[in-house]
Design a protein around this motif. Structure first.
Motif, PDB file in Angstrom:
ATOM      1  N   GLN A  84      77.466  34.190 -23.898  1.00 14.20           N
ATOM      2  CA  GLN A  84      78.495  33.286 -24.407  1.00 14.20           C
ATOM      3  C   GLN A  84      78.720  32.092 -23.486  1.00 14.20           C
ATOM      4  N   PHE A  85      78.250  32.194 -22.271  1.00 16.52           N
ATOM      5  CA  PHE A  85      78.419  31.112 -21.322  1.00 16.52           C
ATOM      6  C   PHE A  85      77.189  30.221 -21.356  1.00 16.52           C
ATOM      7  N   GLY A  86      77.348  28.977 -21.045  1.00 15.64           N
ATOM      8  CA  GLY A  86      76.239  28.038 -21.042  1.00 15.64           C
ATOM      9  C   GLY A  86      75.294  28.302 -19.875  1.00 15.64           C
ATOM     10  N   ARG A  87      74.105  27.783 -20.004  1.00 19.30           N
ATOM     11  CA  ARG A  87      73.115  27.914 -18.948  1.00 19.30           C
ATOM     12  C   ARG A  87      72.929  26.556 -18.280  1.00 19.30           C
ATOM     13  N   MET A  88      72.359  26.593 -17.112  1.00 19.26           N
ATOM     14  CA  MET A  88      72.113  25.356 -16.376  1.00 19.26           C
ATOM     15  C   MET A  88      71.100  24.486 -17.109  1.00 19.26           C
ATOM     16  N   ASP A  89      70.183  25.122 -17.852  1.00 20.48           N
ATOM     17  CA  ASP A  89      69.173  24.353 -18.579  1.00 20.48           C
ATOM     18  C   ASP A  89      69.788  23.502 -19.678  1.00 20.48           C
ATOM     19  N   ASN A  90      70.945  23.893 -20.183  1.00 20.88           N
ATOM     20  CA  ASN A  90      71.580  23.180 -21.291  1.00 20.88           C
ATOM     21  C   ASN A  90      72.402  21.970 -20.846  1.00 20.88           C
ATOM     22  N   LEU A  91      72.607  21.827 -19.550  1.00 15.71           N
ATOM     23  CA  LEU A  91      73.386  20.691 -19.054  1.00 15.71           C
ATOM     24  C   LEU A  91      72.547  19.422 -19.137  1.00 15.71           C
ATOM     25  N   PRO A  92      73.156  18.305 -19.520  1.00 17.26           N
ATOM     26  CA  PRO A  92      72.383  17.059 -19.586  1.00 17.26           C
ATOM     27  C   PRO A  92      71.987  16.594 -18.190  1.00 17.26           C
ATOM     28  N   MET A  93      70.871  15.950 -18.119  1.00 18.17           N
ATOM     29  CA  MET A  93      70.387  15.433 -16.841  1.00 18.17           C
ATOM     30  C   MET A  93      71.234  14.230 -16.429  1.00 18.17           C
ATOM     31  N   ARG A  94      71.257  13.980 -15.143  1.00 17.70           N
ATOM     32  CA  ARG A  94      71.969  12.806 -14.655  1.00 17.70           C
ATOM     33  C   ARG A  94      71.208  11.554 -15.071  1.00 17.70           C
ATOM     34  N   PRO A  95      71.900  10.495 -15.351  1.00 15.77           N
ATOM     35  CA  PRO A  95      71.182   9.268 -15.705  1.00 15.77           C
ATOM     36  C   PRO A  95      70.396   8.751 -14.501  1.00 15.77           C
ATOM     37  N   ALA A  96      69.307   8.091 -14.794  1.00 12.25           N
ATOM     38  CA  ALA A  96      68.476   7.542 -13.721  1.00 12.25           C
ATOM     39  C   ALA A  96      69.219   6.416 -13.016  1.00 12.25           C
ATOM     40  N   ALA A  97      68.898   6.245 -11.759  1.00 11.75           N
ATOM     41  CA  ALA A  97      69.529   5.170 -10.986  1.00 11.75           C
ATOM     42  C   ALA A  97      69.069   3.827 -11.548  1.00 11.75           C
ATOM     43  N   PRO A  98      69.928   2.829 -11.583  1.00 16.46           N
ATOM     44  CA  PRO A  98      69.526   1.526 -12.127  1.00 16.46           C
ATOM     45  C   PRO A  98      68.446   0.882 -11.257  1.00 16.46           C
ATOM     46  N   ASP A  99      67.578   0.146 -11.926  1.00 17.60           N
ATOM     47  CA  ASP A  99      66.487  -0.552 -11.238  1.00 17.60           C
ATOM     48  C   ASP A  99      67.050  -1.816 -10.590  1.00 17.60           C
ATOM     49  N   PRO A 100      67.012  -1.922  -9.260  1.00 21.15           N
ATOM     50  CA  PRO A 100      67.610  -3.090  -8.609  1.00 21.15           C
ATOM     51  C   PRO A 100      66.899  -4.392  -8.966  1.00 21.15           C
ATOM     52  N   ALA A 101      65.591  -4.336  -9.176  1.00 19.39           N
ATOM     53  CA  ALA A 101      64.864  -5.568  -9.513  1.00 19.39           C
ATOM     54  C   ALA A 101      65.293  -6.079 -10.884  1.00 19.39           C
ATOM     55  N   ALA A 102      65.456  -5.158 -11.845  1.00 19.39           N
ATOM     56  CA  ALA A 102      65.887  -5.561 -13.180  1.00 19.39           C
ATOM     57  C   ALA A 102      67.310  -6.094 -13.154  1.00 19.39           C
ATOM     58  N   LEU A 103      68.145  -5.471 -12.337  1.00 31.56           N
ATOM     59  CA  LEU A 103      69.535  -5.928 -12.229  1.00 31.56           C
ATOM     60  C   LEU A 103      69.584  -7.320 -11.595  1.00 31.56           C
ATOM     61  N   ASP A 104      68.760  -7.557 -10.582  1.00 34.10           N
ATOM     62  CA  ASP A 104      68.713  -8.898  -9.963  1.00 34.10           C
ATOM     63  C   ASP A 104      68.217  -9.939 -10.961  1.00 34.10           C
ATOM     64  N   ALA A 105      67.208  -9.571 -11.778  1.00 33.94           N
ATOM     65  CA  ALA A 105      66.686 -10.505 -12.783  1.00 33.94           C
ATOM     66  C   ALA A 105      67.757 -10.819 -13.822  1.00 33.94           C
TER      67      ALA A 105
END
Length: 124
Positions: A84-105
């Protein structure tokens, strides 16, 4: 002239005296109301403490267990299982870190006066 000045001073003194006594009695009434509220707060805090103690007693497993056993069939209560309890596999992954080059552009295009959102809207 002196009599007129004396009469004005007496009237002013009487008005001031009445004002001071009215202020005194209003302050006494407010102080009485404050003491009354403090007593009421103390009484309610005592009642709240008693209610918290009762709640702690009523939530003890030794007190709840007979009630649960008595109503288990009517409420279709079953013990919880591990599934009845959730598993660790069911948790959503953390979002990827933003790309600094794309942010600078992006920031440099905004500084240049180019709106990338408007370009996306026009392209679609």
């Amino acid at each position: 002239m002196i009599k007129m000045l004396n009469a004005i001073m007496v009237c002013t003194s009487v008005v001031g005296l009445v004002g001071v006594y009215a202020l005194k009695y209003s302050v006494e009434d407010i102080a009485t109301a404050k003491v009354s509220l403090e007593r009421k707060i103390d009484r309610q805090e005592g009642e709240l403490s008693l209610l918290k103690a009762d709640w702690s007693y009523l939530n003890q497993p030794a007190h709840v267990a007979p009630i649960v056993a008595r109503h288990q069939e009517a409420l279709a209560l079953v013990p919880t299982s591990q599934e009845q309890f959730g598993r660790m596999d069911n948790l959503p992954m953390r979002p990827a870190a933003p790309d600094p080059a794309a942010l600078d552009a992006l920031l440099s295009s905004l500084d240049a006066g180019i709106d990338p959102i408007q370009q996306l809207i026009e392209a679609n």
